[in-house]
Every structure is written in C-alpha cells, then in structure tokens.
Write a protein that holds these residues in place. Structure first.
Motif: not given
Length: 143
Positions: A13-15, A20-22, A26-29
């Motif tokens: 199923p689509p996220p 998506r927020l998580r 996590a991609a902020r690095h």
C-alpha cells in the motif's frame, strides 16, 4: 465453464502521511550544513526568541516589546520587568549569534565550493606545464 484468471498480486500500500513525515525527518541529514542547522538547532533558538517576543508583546505591548528587543528601551523602564529582561538579553546576545552563525555557514559553504584543490597540487601542475617539451616521439613510418 472457465474461471477468470487470478488477479496479479497488488504491491504494498502507498505510504501514509505519518510514514512520509517520518521519512522526511530521517532525510534531514542529507541537507546541506546550513539547512540542517536551520532545521534542527536554529529552529529551536528562533522559536524561543519568537515565544519571548510574543509573550512580551501581549504583556507590555508590541511597540515596547520591539524597542526592548532591539535595545532602544531599557527593560527597567517597562512593566512587568520579569519578562522584559530575558527579551532584552535575547536581542542583545542571541539574535546576533543566530545571524552570525547563519552567515558563517553560508560563507563557509561558498569557500568550500571554490576551494577544490590544494595549492601544492596546483603549483606542481603549473611547473609540469611550464617545463620544456622533450623531443617528439618517433613516428611509425619506418623502412
């Protein structure tokens, strides 16, 4: 009687919004240094400064809060003083520190993009290019 062929299995199923927020958090690095600093540490400091300004704006008035923040009016001249002193210290120390940190991140990033090679490497390459060329290589049209 023939039966219908089975449907192909559906993918996952689509996220959802939470996933998506998580993933974004996590991609902020992967952000550049300035963006990471602004998102993590800068947002907290700016939030505290904003909260102090709003508190003082509600208690002593918006014009007085602005004047205390930028240092025009002394916090001793407004009532209540208990909230004006932290705002004054914020305007005196924290705001210039935030601006200086932001400027240093931007300047450092610009310097690093233009500082690609060491000076010794550049000088070695210039010396090699400045040397006299040797004799030409022999041609392959021999007897």
């Amino acid at each position: 009687m023939t039966t219908a062929p089975p449907l192909p299995p559906a993918g996952p199923p689509p996220p959802g919004r939470r996933q998506r927020l998580r993933a974004r958090w996590a991609a902020r690095h992967a952000l550049p240094r300035f963006g990471y600093w602004l998102l993590t540490r800068g947002a907290v400091v700016l939030g505290v400064c904003g909260a102090l300004y709003v508190l003082n704006g509600l208690l002593i008035g918006w014009a007085d809060a602005y004047e205390v923040l930028i240092g025009i009016t002394s916090p001793a001249e407004v009532r209540p003083q208990w909230c004006a002193w932290p705002l004054s210290l914020t305007g005196w120390a924290a705001i210039p520190a935030i601006i200086g940190a932001a400027a240093s991140y931007v300047i450092t990033a610009q310097i690093q993009t233009h500082h690609a090679r060491e000076l010794s490497d550049v000088l070695d390459e210039l010396r090699r290019l400045a040397e006299q060329p040797g004799p030409p290589p022999p041609s392959g049209d021999g007897p």
